[in-house]
Design an enzyme around this catalytic site. Structure first.
Site, PDB file in Angstrom:
ATOM      1  N   SER A  52       0.845  -1.199   0.000  1.00  0.00           N
ATOM      2  CA  SER A  52       0.000   0.000   0.000  1.00  0.00           C
ATOM      3  C   SER A  52       0.883   1.254   0.000  1.00  0.00           C
ATOM      4  O   SER A  52       0.389   2.360  -0.240  1.00  0.00           O
ATOM      5  CB  SER A  52      -0.936   0.007   1.208  1.00  0.00           C
ATOM      6  OG  SER A  52      -0.227  -0.271   2.397  1.00  0.00           O
ATOM      7  N   GLU A 189      -8.839  -9.863   3.875  1.00  0.00           N
ATOM      8  CA  GLU A 189      -9.243  -8.483   3.591  1.00  0.00           C
ATOM      9  C   GLU A 189     -10.658  -8.425   3.023  1.00  0.00           C
ATOM     10  O   GLU A 189     -10.984  -9.106   2.043  1.00  0.00           O
ATOM     11  CB  GLU A 189      -8.233  -7.849   2.601  1.00  0.00           C
ATOM     12  CG  GLU A 189      -8.565  -6.406   2.289  1.00  0.00           C
ATOM     13  CD  GLU A 189      -7.405  -5.648   1.635  1.00  0.00           C
ATOM     14  OE1 GLU A 189      -6.281  -6.189   1.544  1.00  0.00           O
ATOM     15  OE2 GLU A 189      -7.634  -4.493   1.220  1.00  0.00           O
TER      16      GLU A 189
HETATM   17  O1  KIV Z   1      -0.364  -3.444   1.686  1.00  0.00           O
HETATM   18  C1  KIV Z   1      -1.087  -3.385   2.692  1.00  0.00           C
HETATM   19  O2  KIV Z   1      -1.217  -2.351   3.348  1.00  0.00           O
HETATM   20  C2  KIV Z   1      -1.821  -4.592   3.065  1.00  0.00           C
HETATM   21  C3  KIV Z   1      -2.827  -4.469   4.156  1.00  0.00           C
HETATM   22  C4  KIV Z   1      -4.067  -3.865   3.624  1.00  0.00           C
HETATM   23  C5  KIV Z   1      -3.094  -5.751   4.831  1.00  0.00           C
HETATM   24  O3  KIV Z   1      -1.635  -5.611   2.487  1.00  0.00           O
END
Ligand code: KIV
Length: 271
Positions: A52, A189
């Site tokens: 993310s 998720e």
């Molecule tokens: O990349 C991320 O932040 C994630 C979370 C949403 C679990 O995979």
């Protein structure tokens, strides 16, 4: 209940015993030294250096563009900050899907160059061969099912996954396959809460949810969402603990005003 001082370093075994004791696991994402330092000091169990970062740090629309080198850079900064918590790093899109050797090589780079404690990857049965190979090399692996953002162009939408029975059953099968392949933990998720509870009951390994209800073994949120830095993102599962966008914006406006009006610096703020 254990306290901060009871635990020296959180390990994959610590998470397993938290599940066995019925104590919930806390996890947040972080991508830089300063934030990771605060989270670790506050007693977070796990920091995820999530892909993310592609969205919240680099401003991309999806998680797909971030590279392995960029993930390693973020991970290095986070690892330097953490004295206590377990640091898990996402394998980015394109760094593991090719074959199990590629997956192992990417994982080894993350462990060696960043000093991380484990990796996370997305997918079910199709990634089990890679998981076995990575775990076989001594690297802890966290799985990720449900809404898997690296496959967003396959799904076409960020809506709740596995609402229909067929997809729910497939998710359960995949969860069991990931445990069987050697994952030490699993992220779920954006799936129905009842399904999250069912997976957590069936699996021995800890199941950590983001939008998977309260019946799983722990919770994770993206730090920018939890701290209210992101705007215009309000899924039902998100609880905002601060409204930093507004606070930082107000502070910035005040600073500009003070500079322009020559109020800053005052006599005490100079040499
Ligand atoms: O990349 C991320 O932040 C994630 C979370 C949403 C679990 O995979």
């Amino acid at each position: 209940m254990s306290t901060y001082s009871d635990i020296k370093r959180v390990t994959t075994n610590t998470l397993q015993s938290l599940k066995q004791r019925g104590e919930k696991i806390s996890m947040l994402t972080a991508y830089d030294y300063s934030m990771a330092r605060i989270f670790d000091d506050a007693g977070i169990d796990v920091i995820l250096v999530g892909d993310s970062a592609s969205n919240v740090m680099a401003g991309h629309e999806t998680t797909l563009p971030i590279t392995l080198d960029q993930m390693i850079y973020h991970a290095q900064s986070v690892v330097r900050a953490c004295l206590r918590c377990l640091v898990i790093v996402d394998l980015p899109f394109g760094s593991y899907q090719g074959n199990s050797k590629e997956a192992l090589n990417s994982s080894i780079r993350i462990m060696k160059e960043a000093g991380a404690h484990g990796i996370k990857l997305e997918g079910g049965e199709e990634v089990c061969e890679s998981i076995k190979r990575i775990v076989g090399a001594g690297v802890p692996v966290m799985g990720h099912l449900g809404l898997t953002p690296q496959s967003i162009y396959k799904f076409g939408t960020y809506t709740v996954r596995a609402k229909e029975e067929e997809e729910a059953e497939m998710l359960l099968r995949n969860a069991e396959a990931l445990q069987e392949a050697g994952c030490f933990s699993l992220v779920l998720e954006k799936i129905p809460a009842a399904l999250g509870t069912e997976v957590a009951k069936r699996l021995k390994i800890p199941v950590i949810g983001i939008g998977a209800g309260g019946g799983v073994d722990g919770q994770v949120l993206v730090m920018h969402d939890m701290l209210g830095i992101t705007k215009n993102f309000s899924p039902r599962f998100l609880r905002r603990y601060l409204n930093l966008y507004e606070d930082i914006s107000n502070a910035t406006a005040q600073y500009i005003k003070d500079v322009k009006s020559r109020d800053f610096p005052n006599e005490k703020e100079q040499y």
